[in-house]
Design a protein around this motif. Structure first.
Motif, PDB file in Angstrom:
ATOM      1  N   ILE A   1       1.128  -1.879   0.394  1.00 57.08           N
ATOM      2  CA  ILE A   1       0.271  -0.263  -0.034  1.00 57.08           C
ATOM      3  C   ILE A   1       1.039   1.671  -0.030  1.00 57.08           C
ATOM      4  O   ILE A   1       1.895   1.181   0.557  1.00 57.08           O
ATOM      5  CB  ILE A   1      -0.783  -0.204   1.331  1.00 57.08           C
ATOM      6  CG1 ILE A   1      -1.821  -0.890   1.600  1.00 57.08           C
ATOM      7  CG2 ILE A   1      -1.831   1.130   1.229  1.00 57.08           C
ATOM      8  CD1 ILE A   1      -2.680  -1.219   2.739  1.00 57.08           C
ATOM      9  N   LYS A   2       1.000   1.908  -0.922  1.00 57.79           N
ATOM     10  CA  LYS A   2       1.438   3.101  -0.760  1.00 57.79           C
ATOM     11  C   LYS A   2       0.105   4.037  -0.364  1.00 57.79           C
ATOM     12  O   LYS A   2      -0.553   5.260  -0.949  1.00 57.79           O
ATOM     13  CB  LYS A   2       1.535   3.973  -2.598  1.00 57.79           C
ATOM     14  CG  LYS A   2       2.500   2.617  -3.663  1.00 57.79           C
ATOM     15  CD  LYS A   2       2.578   3.179  -4.814  1.00 57.79           C
ATOM     16  CE  LYS A   2       4.183   2.203  -5.515  1.00 57.79           C
ATOM     17  NZ  LYS A   2       4.203   2.594  -6.929  1.00 57.79           N
TER      18      LYS A   2
ATOM     19  N   ASP B   1      -1.854   5.582  -2.567  1.00 56.59           N
ATOM     20  CA  ASP B   1      -2.903   4.413  -2.622  1.00 56.59           C
ATOM     21  C   ASP B   1      -4.019   5.509  -1.385  1.00 56.59           C
ATOM     22  O   ASP B   1      -4.941   5.279  -1.274  1.00 56.59           O
ATOM     23  CB  ASP B   1      -3.296   2.947  -2.134  1.00 56.59           C
ATOM     24  CG  ASP B   1      -2.421   2.091  -3.211  1.00 56.59           C
ATOM     25  OD1 ASP B   1      -2.584   2.093  -4.724  1.00 56.59           O
ATOM     26  OD2 ASP B   1      -1.505   1.684  -2.589  1.00 56.59           O
ATOM     27  N   PHE B   2      -3.602   6.250  -0.685  1.00 58.89           N
ATOM     28  CA  PHE B   2      -4.108   6.877   0.666  1.00 58.89           C
ATOM     29  C   PHE B   2      -3.701   8.097   0.509  1.00 58.89           C
ATOM     30  O   PHE B   2      -2.030   7.952   0.907  1.00 58.89           O
ATOM     31  CB  PHE B   2      -3.893   5.825   1.424  1.00 58.89           C
ATOM     32  CG  PHE B   2      -4.483   5.922   3.070  1.00 58.89           C
ATOM     33  CD1 PHE B   2      -6.503   5.591   2.684  1.00 58.89           C
ATOM     34  CD2 PHE B   2      -4.318   6.774   3.526  1.00 58.89           C
ATOM     35  CE1 PHE B   2      -7.079   6.175   4.147  1.00 58.89           C
ATOM     36  CE2 PHE B   2      -4.581   6.945   5.287  1.00 58.89           C
ATOM     37  CZ  PHE B   2      -6.102   7.024   4.741  1.00 58.89           C
ATOM     38  N   THR B   3      -3.988   8.790   1.510  1.00 53.77           N
ATOM     39  CA  THR B   3      -3.035  10.143   2.277  1.00 53.77           C
ATOM     40  C   THR B   3      -3.192  10.730   3.101  1.00 53.77           C
ATOM     41  O   THR B   3      -4.420  10.985   3.398  1.00 53.77           O
ATOM     42  CB  THR B   3      -3.665  11.471   0.731  1.00 53.77           C
ATOM     43  OG1 THR B   3      -2.773  10.932  -0.171  1.00 53.77           O
ATOM     44  CG2 THR B   3      -2.802  12.248   1.343  1.00 53.77           C
TER      45      THR B   3
ATOM     46  N   ARG C   1      -5.595   1.419  10.809  1.00 54.85           N
ATOM     47  CA  ARG C   1      -4.985   0.418  10.063  1.00 54.85           C
ATOM     48  C   ARG C   1      -5.006   0.317   8.145  1.00 54.85           C
ATOM     49  O   ARG C   1      -6.667   0.964   8.420  1.00 54.85           O
ATOM     50  CB  ARG C   1      -5.902  -1.375  10.229  1.00 54.85           C
ATOM     51  CG  ARG C   1      -5.000  -2.655   9.296  1.00 54.85           C
ATOM     52  CD  ARG C   1      -5.752  -4.116   9.575  1.00 54.85           C
ATOM     53  NE  ARG C   1      -7.724  -3.906   9.421  1.00 54.85           N
ATOM     54  CZ  ARG C   1      -8.115  -4.063   9.764  1.00 54.85           C
ATOM     55  NH1 ARG C   1      -8.094  -4.410  10.769  1.00 54.85           N
ATOM     56  NH2 ARG C   1      -9.258  -4.407   8.970  1.00 54.85           N
ATOM     57  N   LEU C   2      -5.308   0.406   7.431  1.00 56.09           N
ATOM     58  CA  LEU C   2      -5.143  -0.025   5.879  1.00 56.09           C
ATOM     59  C   LEU C   2      -5.565  -1.112   5.296  1.00 56.09           C
ATOM     60  O   LEU C   2      -4.763  -2.178   4.628  1.00 56.09           O
ATOM     61  CB  LEU C   2      -4.185   1.405   5.124  1.00 56.09           C
ATOM     62  CG  LEU C   2      -4.190   2.982   5.966  1.00 56.09           C
ATOM     63  CD1 LEU C   2      -2.926   3.367   5.072  1.00 56.09           C
ATOM     64  CD2 LEU C   2      -5.152   3.529   5.802  1.00 56.09           C
TER      65      LEU C   2
ATOM     66  N   VAL D   1      -8.557   1.611  -1.011  1.00 55.12           N
ATOM     67  CA  VAL D   1      -7.902   1.636  -0.193  1.00 55.12           C
ATOM     68  C   VAL D   1      -8.696   2.306   1.283  1.00 55.12           C
ATOM     69  O   VAL D   1      -9.467   3.257   1.184  1.00 55.12           O
ATOM     70  CB  VAL D   1      -5.974   2.551   0.579  1.00 55.12           C
ATOM     71  CG1 VAL D   1      -5.438   2.112   1.860  1.00 55.12           C
ATOM     72  CG2 VAL D   1      -5.486   1.073  -0.409  1.00 55.12           C
ATOM     73  N   LYS D   2      -8.943   2.152   2.276  1.00 58.00           N
ATOM     74  CA  LYS D   2      -9.926   2.234   3.635  1.00 58.00           C
ATOM     75  C   LYS D   2      -9.273   1.887   4.896  1.00 58.00           C
ATOM     76  O   LYS D   2      -8.558   1.287   5.279  1.00 58.00           O
ATOM     77  CB  LYS D   2     -11.113   1.314   3.166  1.00 58.00           C
ATOM     78  CG  LYS D   2     -12.528   1.421   2.110  1.00 58.00           C
ATOM     79  CD  LYS D   2     -13.383   0.523   2.416  1.00 58.00           C
ATOM     80  CE  LYS D   2     -14.377   1.503   1.037  1.00 58.00           C
ATOM     81  NZ  LYS D   2     -15.569   0.435   1.691  1.00 58.00           N
TER      82      LYS D   2
END
Length: 237
Positions: free
Chosen positions: A87-88, A135-137, A219-220, A228-229
């Protein structure tokens, strides 16, 4: 060591300064920190020279992610991204302002620096760029009023703006107190976790309100469709 130029700058511009030995970074790394967010009101306490040196030092280490401190606009475009278990995650950092006026720091010759202020359009642009490479910021943001337990209307407005424009999580600081943690509607049927302030991790402040703080963990989860949540947030006092 501090150059005479920086010492003179310090003596002329401020009666107090937050600065730490660089080997403190070794300790932070050893106890488990992986990144440093530089965006806060003290980032110009040692002038343009101090900020430039700090940015370059962190970049030279290569083992700590540098967030929220830049030399110029070109440097700022290199959005910090960490990949964990496939996961980025991208990181952005902003501050409401600095204790040393930027126009004073700009009088120093031969040094480069850029302060990432809270600016609506700039944040929207950078969130789009961050989500294009990750994927997530996560957004770290220095805001609000010191000693207050409740976020201001402006904090709430900025939080909504970030949530509606791609922030996955918002982590706030500056008040030296605990402030609420809540979910914010992202306007697309989702929700964004926002911690307005987690307090101060290490403090020599005397008031009891300044001694209350905590860790926020979550947690991602990455799904087959690539989304991604954020799941299972936990606040540990």
């Amino acid at each position: 060591k501090i150059s005479n130029k920086v010492e003179n700058f310090f003596n002329k511009t401020t009666s107090g300064s937050f600065v730490t030995p660089s080997d403190m970074m070794d300790t932070l790394k050893r106890v488990g920190f992986d990144g440093i967010d530089m965006a806060n009101n003290h980032m110009l306490d040692m002038g343009a020279a101090g900020l430039q040196w700090s940015v370059q030092y962190l970049d030279s280490r290569g083992d700590l992610l540098r967030i929220g401190g830049y030399l110029d606009e070109a440097h700022r475009k290199n959005i910090p991204v960490a990949e964990v278990n496939g996961i980025k995650v991208a990181y952005l950092g902003y501050t409401y302002g600095t204790n040393v006026p930027e126009e004073i720091a700009k009088k120093e010759e031969g040094f480069r620096f850029l302060v990432p202020y809270i600016d609506d359009q700039q944040m929207i642009t950078e969130l789009a760029a961050a989500n294009a490479v990750a994927d997530f910021t996560v957004v770290y943001i220095h805001w609000g009023v010191e000693e207050q337990f409740s976020p201001t209307d402006e904090q709430k407005r900025v939080a909504r703006l970030l949530a509606e424009n791609g922030a996955g999580a918002i982590i706030g600081h500056h008040s030296h107190t605990l402030q609420p943690i809540e979910y914010i509607d992202d306007g697309k049927g989702g929700k964004v976790l926002c911690a307005y302030s987690l307090g101060t991790l290490i403090s020599n402040m005397a008031a009891d309100r300044n001694m209350l703080a905590g860790f926020l963990s979550f947690r991602l989860d990455k799904y087959d469709d690539g989304s991604v949540k954020l799941e299972a947030p936990v606040f540990t006092p």
